[in-house]
Design an enzyme around this catalytic site. Structure first.
Site, PDB file in Angstrom:
ATOM      1  N   HIS A  86       9.719  -9.224  53.632  1.00  0.00           N
ATOM      2  CA  HIS A  86       8.989  -8.178  52.921  1.00  0.00           C
ATOM      3  C   HIS A  86       9.360  -8.315  51.444  1.00  0.00           C
ATOM      4  CE1 HIS A  86       9.036  -6.012  56.998  1.00  0.00           C
ATOM      5  NE2 HIS A  86       7.829  -6.517  56.792  1.00  0.00           N
ATOM      6  N   GLU A 112      11.761  -5.906  49.406  1.00  0.00           N
ATOM      7  CA  GLU A 112      13.098  -5.570  49.920  1.00  0.00           C
ATOM      8  C   GLU A 112      14.077  -6.523  49.243  1.00  0.00           C
ATOM      9  OE1 GLU A 112      12.834  -5.219  54.218  1.00  0.00           O
ATOM     10  OE2 GLU A 112      11.027  -3.973  54.043  1.00  0.00           O
ATOM     11  N   HIS A 163      16.641  -7.499  55.672  1.00  0.00           N
ATOM     12  CA  HIS A 163      15.705  -6.413  55.337  1.00  0.00           C
ATOM     13  C   HIS A 163      16.429  -5.233  54.708  1.00  0.00           C
ATOM     14  CE1 HIS A 163      12.039  -7.870  57.430  1.00  0.00           C
ATOM     15  NE2 HIS A 163      12.928  -8.556  58.134  1.00  0.00           N
ATOM     16  N   GLU A 183      19.313  -5.100  58.808  1.00  0.00           N
ATOM     17  CA  GLU A 183      18.577  -4.043  58.094  1.00  0.00           C
ATOM     18  C   GLU A 183      19.598  -3.181  57.364  1.00  0.00           C
ATOM     19  OE1 GLU A 183      15.213  -2.549  57.045  1.00  0.00           O
ATOM     20  OE2 GLU A 183      14.807  -3.250  59.089  1.00  0.00           O
TER      21      GLU A 183
END
Lengths: 324, 324
Positions: free
Chosen positions: B22, B25, B125, B184
């Site tokens: 992404h 990010e 992420h 994450e």
């Protein structure tokens, strides 16, 4: 009482509350949508009790296309489009959406600098920086704004009140009104609504409108000094000389310390390889907009301000009257 | 020692560390860029000391176009493109950029499900939710992933370790490797790099690679139980029935309390008019991805998980060997 201690100003008949000037700053988007549901609600109550000419509160969603895409802007930053040159210049070829929209807003709320403009524009913004509730204006001698700032400063709902002054021609939406300021609240990620931030903005707007109603009903406001922060310079991120990619983040000791003094040799950045880079200025200054998401593209890691107390004799009226 | 207490697995020769899947990010973007500068650096040191076949660490910037625009994606969410159907289906007309890129990545790191795939994919992420350092995988019986999770859990650099299990076909980049997970880290606004979050991710990746080196060098790892969170359902924001605009934010009592139990009748949302809406479920569940920016468009305000302790006899090996 000396005559020169009293300032008389006309009542504020038309106030604009604007949200979504940046389409991904959601507190203002949701607050203005909520206000639009309440045709004649809490916000105008005080004025109605006085049975005077009602205060007209215009609720404006400034950049609907950017809101729909949840982006800051579609073609160009709307909140940089309100200079006289941009509003009144000739256009040719493909005109950026925001330039068209700025002219629509100028027709609705202005024209900028003319007698038909609304009396006050309050433009709602969010920042990823830890700036609390911060008011940004372009002049330190606009008495209406100064008194609203002081009124909000004593409100239990707000965290901070700050005031940025610049000598450049104002380019922002709030400059279209006779008086105007941006209400900036953070920290909040763009594209996210946090309930506490929304509630603080709602309270800020309510207190602002309360003050307008007090003023319109003839209340006297005594003068006091106000602390203002004047922008001195921007600092960019360290960058790779070839790729221009950033090579450091704001140092953990500085992150979230907006409006706290930054002294020479204090940590400024931490490079991605772990090195600390220090502030090399000659004097302590006050950082703000530290690590604001939207300013990466503008080459601004933080801005630095000088703090000063505006002397009430010079800039704030001892007593503020309105002309009935 | 019983034979069935021992699991033998081949060494992990090729590990991929991916950032920018992404494009907004930023921790993973900057970390992978930093790793790419260090051709043979700290990350591979342990392995070199063993004088074995060196561990190959592939550093991948997954979505360069989205990174360049600082957006999650250009045409469609890349991290939903790694199903067999999307990777191998026929295409016609204008193909979304991310579909093309997913096939390039599958050729580079896969093919998914085949013997030529890399041994391990760690995909980096960020989230705006307060999830700390969280590992997300699709299986609760992948012993490599489970042992990496346990190794990170005892690291002083990490805040939380969590583990999401789903029975659906995995659609994410990490599913291309023989083993894989997403790392994450939050909270961090998208489009912003916070130094502490970057440092936590860097430490997490370093510890992951340390574990791989220990494993490859023949270290024995004893089994223990692991707490995992299995996703049960998503909850959307309350919405206006006509406009579909959201009408409430996550309640202040719930905001930032990812992985803390949510009980029936606990506050869930606060509407923009100030009303509290409560959780109407029948059992306590564990919320995560609370108020994640990118999930507004997916209709997810938060996800709810059941917590369970995976029994070591069932799922984690008592002792994990590698085959030399």
């Amino acid at each position: 009482m000396e005559v020169d201690e009293v300032v008389c100003l006309p009542r504020l008949s038309r106030v604009a509350v604007c949200g979504g000037t940046h389409g991904n700053e959601l507190s203002g988007v949701y607050l203005v949508r909520e206000l639009l549901k309440v045709k004649k609600g809490v916000m105008e109550k005080e004025e109605e009790q006085e049975e005077e000419e009602p205060l007209s509160v215009l609720k404006v969603l400034s950049n609907p296309r950017a809101m729909q895409q949840c982006r800051r802007y579609v073609d160009t930053d709307l909140n940089r489009c309100f200079t006289h040159a941009t509003l009144n210049g000739l256009t040719s070829g493909t005109v950026p959406y925001e330039m068209i929209r700025s002219r629509e807003l100028n027709a609705m709320l202005g024209p900028k600098g003319r007698s038909g403009a609304v009396d006050l524009v309050c433009d709602l913004h969010n920042t990823t920086a830890n700036m609390g509730l911060c008011l940004i204006a372009y002049s330190d001698c606009d008495w209406i704004c100064l008194h609203i700032f002081r009124h909000l400063q004593y409100s239990p709902f707000t965290l901070y009140i700050h005031f940025e002054v610049s000598n450049k021609e104002s380019y922002s939406l709030d400059s279209v009104g006779k008086h105007g300021f941006a209400m900036e609240i953070g920290p909040q990620p763009h594209g996210v609504a946090r309930s506490t931030v929304y509630t603080a903005m709602k309270a800020g707007v309510q207190h602002m409108l309360d003050w307008v109603c007090f003023f319109n009903s003839g209340t006297l406001f005594e003068g006091e000094s106000v602390d203002v922060f004047t922008m001195i310079k921007h600092i960019d991120y360290p960058r790779d000389s070839e790729t221009r990619n950033i090579t450091a983040a704001v140092h953990p000791h500085l992150q979230d310390r907006d409006f706290c003094p930054l002294h020479p040799e204090d940590p400024l950045f931490q490079t991605f390889s772990g090195e600390t880079l220090r502030y090399k200025g000659n004097e302590p200054l006050y950082p703000f907009f530290i690590n604001e998401c939207a300013y990466y593209e503008k080459g601004i890691a933080l801005s630095l301000a000088r703090k000063r107390r505006v002397n009430s004799q010079l800039t704030t009226p001892a007593i503020l009257f309105r002309i009935c």
